[in-house]
Design a protein around this motif. Structure first.
Motif, PDB file in Angstrom:
ATOM      1  N   ASP A  10       0.856  -1.189   0.000  1.00  0.00           N
ATOM      2  CA  ASP A  10       0.000   0.000   0.000  1.00  0.00           C
ATOM      3  C   ASP A  10       0.899   1.249   0.000  1.00  0.00           C
ATOM      4  N   PRO A  11       0.742   2.142  -0.987  1.00  0.00           N
ATOM      5  CA  PRO A  11       1.620   3.312  -1.060  1.00  0.00           C
ATOM      6  C   PRO A  11       1.546   4.196   0.179  1.00  0.00           C
ATOM      7  N   ASP A  12       0.425   4.135   0.907  1.00  0.00           N
ATOM      8  CA  ASP A  12       0.287   4.976   2.111  1.00  0.00           C
ATOM      9  C   ASP A  12       0.770   4.272   3.373  1.00  0.00           C
ATOM     10  N   GLN A  13       1.195   3.014   3.230  1.00  0.00           N
ATOM     11  CA  GLN A  13       1.645   2.260   4.404  1.00  0.00           C
ATOM     12  C   GLN A  13       2.867   2.962   5.031  1.00  0.00           C
ATOM     13  N   PRO A  14       2.899   3.089   6.372  1.00  0.00           N
ATOM     14  CA  PRO A  14       4.082   3.686   7.001  1.00  0.00           C
ATOM     15  C   PRO A  14       5.275   2.740   6.887  1.00  0.00           C
ATOM     16  N   ARG A  23       5.828   7.561   4.123  1.00  0.00           N
ATOM     17  CA  ARG A  23       4.917   6.789   3.257  1.00  0.00           C
ATOM     18  C   ARG A  23       5.759   5.838   2.402  1.00  0.00           C
ATOM     19  N   ALA A  24       5.264   4.604   2.233  1.00  0.00           N
ATOM     20  CA  ALA A  24       5.998   3.626   1.418  1.00  0.00           C
ATOM     21  C   ALA A  24       6.296   4.198   0.033  1.00  0.00           C
ATOM     22  N   ALA A  25       5.344   4.953  -0.525  1.00  0.00           N
ATOM     23  CA  ALA A  25       5.511   5.477  -1.879  1.00  0.00           C
ATOM     24  C   ALA A  25       6.689   6.446  -1.983  1.00  0.00           C
ATOM     25  N   ASP A  26       7.118   7.009  -0.860  1.00  0.00           N
ATOM     26  CA  ASP A  26       8.185   8.016  -0.915  1.00  0.00           C
ATOM     27  C   ASP A  26       9.582   7.437  -0.691  1.00  0.00           C
ATOM     28  N   LYS A  27       9.647   6.157  -0.228  1.00  0.00           N
ATOM     29  CA  LYS A  27      10.956   5.651   0.206  1.00  0.00           C
ATOM     30  C   LYS A  27      11.959   5.566  -0.952  1.00  0.00           C
ATOM     31  N   THR A 150      12.138  -0.862  -0.412  1.00  0.00           N
ATOM     32  CA  THR A 150      10.870  -0.536   0.254  1.00  0.00           C
ATOM     33  C   THR A 150      10.147  -1.808   0.693  1.00  0.00           C
ATOM     34  N   ASP A 151       9.869  -2.696  -0.252  1.00  0.00           N
ATOM     35  CA  ASP A 151       9.142  -3.939   0.061  1.00  0.00           C
ATOM     36  C   ASP A 151      10.147  -5.097  -0.023  1.00  0.00           C
ATOM     37  N   ARG A 152      10.756  -5.407   1.125  1.00  0.00           N
ATOM     38  CA  ARG A 152      11.859  -6.385   1.124  1.00  0.00           C
ATOM     39  C   ARG A 152      11.364  -7.785   0.770  1.00  0.00           C
TER      40      ARG A 152
END
Ligand code: SAM
Length: 254
Positions: A10-14, A23-27, A150-152
């Motif tokens: 989820d792009p908004d996931q912390p 936000r995940a989307a910013d990492k 971001t998503d390991r």
């Protein structure tokens, strides 16, 4: 779960970015700007910060791999080429570096020790969506890269997808020191790193991120469980320098 059926994060996931939660989307953009900033001084900073020990760890990884001429290695987050070049110099057949940061790969391409290497390719791409077909390689590595992803779990699943049956995935990453006395010395050293970053690379923030991201990275057993959750078998890890770093390995069994 195969990569095709895995839901996107989820792009908004912390998510962690050092001690910050963003936000995940910013990492990915934040990570890219860290490595844009350090690319030209990356290799020298590695030697300074680790007192050269990163070379020993990387050599250990290559010894564990035991390269052969009929093997293709995909080196995720390959940066300036330390792992891929070692693999080829020690008898590996073909190596492909995949990295999101073109500045890092450009710095690597300028390295005189890499210019004579045959069968080395540089590919702009994300470890979470590896730009290779299923079953493309005998080996996949990621060295000091997974921490920045971001998503390991997605990257681990992708490594599984691109491996051939009986292929191996190796992750060399900073980890968690096992001995409390050693941990105190290591903490002291870590707290000095942003200062070295400022002195040598004129950038303390990136090295502050480095220190914080290491502390927030999953411990050895947790990372091993993440490998197993994505289908890897015979998952093992080896601590290096009392756990300052660790090499995890998993097999994609037939
Ligand atoms: N593997 C090299 C080494 O051991 O010297 C470089 C490691 S450097 C600390 C981390 C690298 O990971 C950077 O080059 C960065 O651009 C890359 N990176 C970060 N996130 C990535 C991602 N999602 N996919 C591919 N590369 C990524």
């Amino acid at each position: 779960m195969t990569e095709k059926s895995r839901p996107q994060i989820d792009p908004d996931q912390p998510i962690d970015f050092g001690y910050e939660t963003i936000r995940a989307a910013d990492k990915q953009d934040r990570v890219r700007s860290v490595f844009d900033s350090v690319a030209s001084s990356y290799d020298i900073m590695n030697d300074v910060m680790s007192l050269g020990i990163h070379r020993v760890w990387k050599d250990t990884l290559i010894r564990m791999i035991n390269p052969a001429a009929d093997q293709h290695l995909i080196d995720l987050a390959g940066g300036t080429g330390d792992i891929a070049s070692r693999f080829l110099k020690r008898g590996g057949g073909k190596a492909s570096i995949v990295d999101i940061n073109v500045e890092m790969m450009m710095a690597g391409r300028k390295r005189p020790d890499l210019s004579a290497l045959q069968n080395l390719s540089w590919v702009a791409g994300n470890a979470e969506m590896i730009p290779f077909e299923d079953e493309s390689a005998e080996l996949v590595t990621i060295a000091f890269g997974l921490r920045n992803v971001t998503d390991r779990s997605r990257a681990i699943a992708e490594a599984f997808r691109v491996l051939k049956p009986n292929g191996r995935f190796y992750c060399l990453e900073f980890s968690h020191v096992q001995n409390p006395a050693m941990a105190r010395v290591y903490d002291l050293w870590s707290s000095a790193l942003p200062g070295f970053g400022q002195l040598i690379a004129k950038d303390s923030e990136s090295y502050q991120y480095l220190v914080e991201s290491i502390l927030r990275f999953p411990p050895q057993e947790e990372l091993a469980a993440m490998f197993a959750a994505e289908g890897f078998a015979r998952v093992k890890y080896r601590n290096l320098t009392n756990g300052i770093a660790a090499i995890h390995c998993g097999w994609k069994l037939d």
